[in-house]
Enzyme design. Structure first.
Site, short mmCIF file in Angstrom:
data_model
loop_
_atom_site.label_atom_id
_atom_site.label_comp_id
_atom_site.label_asym_id
_atom_site.label_seq_id
_atom_site.Cartn_x
_atom_site.Cartn_y
_atom_site.Cartn_z
CG ASP A 76 18.42 30.32 19.23
OD1 ASP A 76 18.52 31.53 18.66
OD2 ASP A 76 17.54 29.88 19.81
CG HIS A 77 19.83 33.64 13.92
ND1 HIS A 77 18.56 33.57 13.68
CD2 HIS A 77 19.66 35.12 13.88
CE1 HIS A 77 17.90 34.52 13.81
NE2 HIS A 77 18.45 35.54 13.77
CG HIS A 106 15.61 33.64 18.38
ND1 HIS A 106 16.45 32.61 17.91
CD2 HIS A 106 15.04 33.90 17.20
CE1 HIS A 106 16.31 32.31 16.70
NE2 HIS A 106 15.39 33.16 16.04
N1 LIG Z 1 13.41 33.91 7.54
C1 LIG Z 1 14.29 34.01 8.56
O1 LIG Z 1 14.65 35.22 8.98
C2 LIG Z 1 14.57 32.85 9.63
C3 LIG Z 1 14.01 31.42 9.47
N2 LIG Z 1 14.37 30.57 10.38
C4 LIG Z 1 13.93 29.19 10.06
O2 LIG Z 1 14.24 28.92 8.82
C5 LIG Z 1 13.00 27.90 8.57
C6 LIG Z 1 12.57 28.27 7.15
O3 LIG Z 1 12.13 29.59 7.57
P1 LIG Z 1 11.80 30.45 6.01
O4 LIG Z 1 13.14 30.23 5.09
O5 LIG Z 1 11.79 31.80 6.35
O6 LIG Z 1 10.66 29.89 5.13
P2 LIG Z 1 10.06 29.92 3.67
O7 LIG Z 1 8.76 29.66 3.71
O8 LIG Z 1 10.55 31.16 3.11
O9 LIG Z 1 10.77 28.84 2.94
C7 LIG Z 1 10.54 27.50 3.23
C8 LIG Z 1 11.42 26.64 2.11
O10 LIG Z 1 11.18 25.39 2.28
C9 LIG Z 1 11.15 24.75 0.83
N3 LIG Z 1 10.15 23.66 1.00
C10 LIG Z 1 8.89 23.55 1.39
N4 LIG Z 1 8.23 22.25 1.28
C11 LIG Z 1 9.31 21.57 0.55
C12 LIG Z 1 9.33 20.44 0.03
N5 LIG Z 1 8.56 19.34 -0.19
N6 LIG Z 1 10.56 19.96 -0.84
C13 LIG Z 1 11.46 20.86 -1.03
N7 LIG Z 1 11.58 22.11 -0.63
C14 LIG Z 1 10.59 22.60 0.29
C15 LIG Z 1 10.51 25.76 0.25
O11 LIG Z 1 11.02 25.80 -1.34
P3 LIG Z 1 9.67 25.53 -2.24
O12 LIG Z 1 8.69 26.32 -2.07
O13 LIG Z 1 10.69 26.15 -3.38
O14 LIG Z 1 9.72 24.01 -2.53
C16 LIG Z 1 11.21 27.08 0.89
O15 LIG Z 1 12.67 27.00 0.16
C17 LIG Z 1 12.26 28.06 9.47
O16 LIG Z 1 12.20 26.76 10.49
C18 LIG Z 1 12.45 29.14 10.53
O17 LIG Z 1 12.16 29.13 11.55
C19 LIG Z 1 15.39 30.95 11.39
C20 LIG Z 1 15.86 31.94 11.47
C21 LIG Z 1 15.74 33.35 10.75
O1 LIG Z 2 14.20 33.00 13.69
C1 LIG Z 2 13.75 34.23 13.15
O2 LIG Z 2 14.41 35.13 13.22
C2 LIG Z 2 14.08 36.44 12.63
C3 LIG Z 2 14.61 37.64 13.30
O3 LIG Z 2 16.08 37.38 13.33
P1 LIG Z 2 17.12 38.89 13.56
O4 LIG Z 2 18.22 38.26 13.46
O5 LIG Z 2 16.58 39.63 12.25
O6 LIG Z 2 16.43 39.35 14.68
C4 LIG Z 2 12.57 36.51 12.35
O7 LIG Z 2 12.21 37.53 11.26
C5 LIG Z 2 11.95 35.37 11.95
O8 LIG Z 2 10.58 35.43 11.96
C6 LIG Z 2 12.42 34.28 12.84
O9 LIG Z 2 11.98 32.89 12.24
#
Ligand SMILES: NC(=O)C1=CN([C@@H]2O[C@H](COP(=O)(O)OP(=O)(O)OC[C@H]3O[C@@H](n4cnc5c(N)ncnc54)[C@H](OP(=O)(O)O)[C@@H]3O)[C@@H](O)[C@H]2O)C=CC1
Ligand SMILES: O=C1O[C@H](COP(=O)(O)O)[C@@H](O)[C@H](O)[C@H]1O
Length: 508
Positions: A185-186, A248
């Site tokens: 949980d960042h 968070h």
């Molecule tokens: N974005 C943020 O700021 C934050 C996100 N998170 C967490 O991180 C996780 C991912 O979020 P986020 O990066 O935003 O989501 P995205 O939708 O941007 O990314 C999802 C990723 O999963 C991959 N993926 C999906 N299905 C498959 C598959 N079958 N095989 C391989 N790869 C797959 C996609 O790759 P492709 O489509 O190329 O297959 C893509 O790289 C979530 O749990 C979110 O809560 C946590 C903190 C912050």
């Molecule tokens: O975990 C997540 O956090 C970001 C927000 O993070 P912050 O460090 O920029 O406050 C949020 O945008 C995202 O939806 C969520 O998956």
């Protein structure tokens, strides 16, 4: 948490290597560590996804993220080029077990090259639905069973609901030892968040008043200006409650509300936080409307730009009922907090990017000043600002200079930037170093995760059973739906406007 030497040689396999998290936060954090000479002397990073990239195109794509999101940027001094030589892309569908030989091949090749067994980290930056199948596929890899050197990092939300979180905990514990599992949980890696513990438990000044006798209520806001942008696929299965509140925001609430730990042992801190989660008053499904508000953003103009409504975003259903805003009132039923409301809110496409915890104290019992002095009278409060500025401010009344007795709220401030010369590390820098070094203090334990799901399940269930009829119900650039103001106004309070101005917020 104690980073004095470089971590051991490491290999990072990032599932979700083509995703937003990797682009905006993980690679920039790893690059910052590299520039600061905190990465291992030998390392390799493999992004995994189905999208098509050659290694070169993948590195070019990541470089754009570095330029936008890394605090070290790319200074054109060759650091990016040498870092990027350690980064490659593996294109495969993570649900297909037969593709995992690619991982084994990489590990074998690097073991040979490094001449030692490196730490192998599987970072699951994917939607929670994909985590079980990846874990099962990893189980087939011989490397997973090297207890000392293999770690799995699971992003939040951990599971999709209480049931799936429980099943996932069981599944992971059948494959890995607990000390190999890092539930991330960042927010726990953010400096100001960690500083809440120092503020509360390293000073004798505040703890005596940290309770229901002196504190009127607490507000936690995590607002964002961004929309879901390219993340519709993930967000449709999540919504604000699962994306931000379950993890968070409840973690912030635990840091503010927990009892003093006996030591800084990882388990002791986790125990105290779990006690808070277990003491949160259960909101019944029938009473949810009195405690929780949901919203979804409309399209319109924001900061001079036209933005789409949530329902117009990519991969979002045209009639989606998913909430992009949530506000909840919690109570903690224990001696310290009985009847003190904790108001929390989070949302996308809101007025400002701001994360803060405001502790609002009860008013002075008697107002002995002349009535005309009271024009700007407000209660004392302590605000922990996490974003955009990392600071802690104590707000109290002072006499305005002049012949009349007029009271005016002023701040005593502690600003990280002013106090310390060193740059504050990004949360993911701290946490990724911890994983490489094998320190789980800032990560979540299985019971903590399940306890926080228990807290929000009644809200999820009530909202699922009653589809929203008024979505979209807030304009981009606003502070969310009107009902959110009503939730707190019913108790005679209002949300503190964020982000806080530098010194003077005399309007509040
Ligand atoms: N974005 C943020 O700021 C934050 C996100 N998170 C967490 O991180 C996780 C991912 O979020 P986020 O990066 O935003 O989501 P995205 O939708 O941007 O990314 C999802 C990723 O999963 C991959 N993926 C999906 N299905 C498959 C598959 N079958 N095989 C391989 N790869 C797959 C996609 O790759 P492709 O489509 O190329 O297959 C893509 O790289 C979530 O749990 C979110 O809560 C946590 C903190 C912050
Ligand atoms: O975990 C997540 O956090 C970001 C927000 O993070 P912050 O460090 O920029 O406050 C949020 O945008 C995202 O939806 C969520 O998956």
């Amino acid at each position: 948490m104690q980073h004095t030497k470089k971590p051991p040689y490491s290999l990072l396999f990032i599932f979700g290597g083509s995703g937003d998290l990797n682009y905006r936060k993980l690679i920039p954090a790893l690059f910052n560590l590299y520039v600061d000479q905190r990465m291992p002397d030998r390392f390799a990073i493999y992004g995994i996804g189905r999208s098509e990239y050659t290694n070169d195109r993948y590195r070019d794509h990541l470089l754009k993220g570095i330029k936008e999101f890394s605090r070290r940027k790319d200074k054109g001094d060759g650091a990016w080029e040498t870092f990027a030589k350690n980064v490659s892309y593996l294109q495969f569908d993570a649900s297909d077990a037969s593709c995992y030989t690619q991982i084994t091949d990489c590990i074998t090749a690097k073991e040979k090259e490094f001449g030692v067994t490196p730490i192998v980290i599987f970072y699951l930056a994917v939607a929670p639905q994909l985590v079980p199948v990846i874990a099962k596929n990893l189980q087939q890899l011989p490397s997973c069973f090297q207890r000392e050197s293999t770690r799995i990092v699971v992003e939040k939300p951990f599971g999709h609901d209480l049931q799936s979180a429980h099943e996932l905990n069981l599944l992971l514990s059948n494959i890995f030892e607990e000390e190999q599992i890092y539930r991330i949980d960042h927010y726990l890696g953010k400096e100001t968040v960690q500083n809440i513990l120092a503020f509360r438990f390293a000073n004798a000044l505040f703890e005596p008043i940290w309770n229901r006798n002196y504190i009127d209520h607490i507000q936690i806001t995590a607002s964002e200006t961004v929309g879901v942008d390219g993340r519709g696929d993930y967000y449709e299965g999540s919504g604000a409650l699962r994306d931000m509140v379950q993890n968070h925001i409840l973690q912030l609430l635990c840091m503010i509300a927990m009892e003093p730990p006996l030591s800084f042992d990882a388990n002791e801190i986790r125990n105290k936080k779990t006690d808070v989660l277990n003491a949160i008053r259960k909101i019944t499904r029938e009473s949810v409307h009195g405690f929780a508000v949901r919203g979804q953003y409309a399209g319109g103009w924001m900061m001079g730009k036209q933005v789409k409504s949530y329902r117009q975003e990519d991969k979002v259903a045209p009639q989606s009922g998913v909430e992009t805003f949530a506000a909840v009132k919690f109570y903690i039923d224990n001696w310290r907090w009985q009847d003190v409301p904790f108001y929390v809110r989070t949302g996308k496409r809101m007025n400002s990017k701001a994360t803060a915890i405001s502790v609002v104290f009860r008013p002075a019992p008697v107002f002995s000043f002349p009535q005309e002095a009271a024009e700007t009278w407000r209660s004392n409060r302590i605000i922990f600002s996490i974003t955009p500025e990392a600071d802690i401010r104590l707000r109290f009344q002072a006499k305005r200079p002049g012949t009349a007795m007029t009271l005016n709220p002023v701040n005593m401030m502690f600003k990280y930037k002013d106090e310390y010369e060193v740059a504050e590390p990004e949360a993911y820098e701290t946490l990724l170093l911890d994983v490489m070094e094998g320190d789980a203090t800032l990560f979540m334990r299985s019971d903590q995760v399940e306890a926080s799901w228990k807290v929000i399940m009644p809200i999820i269930e009530a909202w699922q059973s009653r589809p929203p009829i008024d979505f979209p119900n807030y304009s981009p650039g606003s502070w969310g739906p009107e009902d959110s103001e009503a939730l707190i106004a019913r108790d005679g309070h209002n949300w503190i406007t964020l982000p806080l101005a530098g010194k003077d917020e005399s309007n509040q």
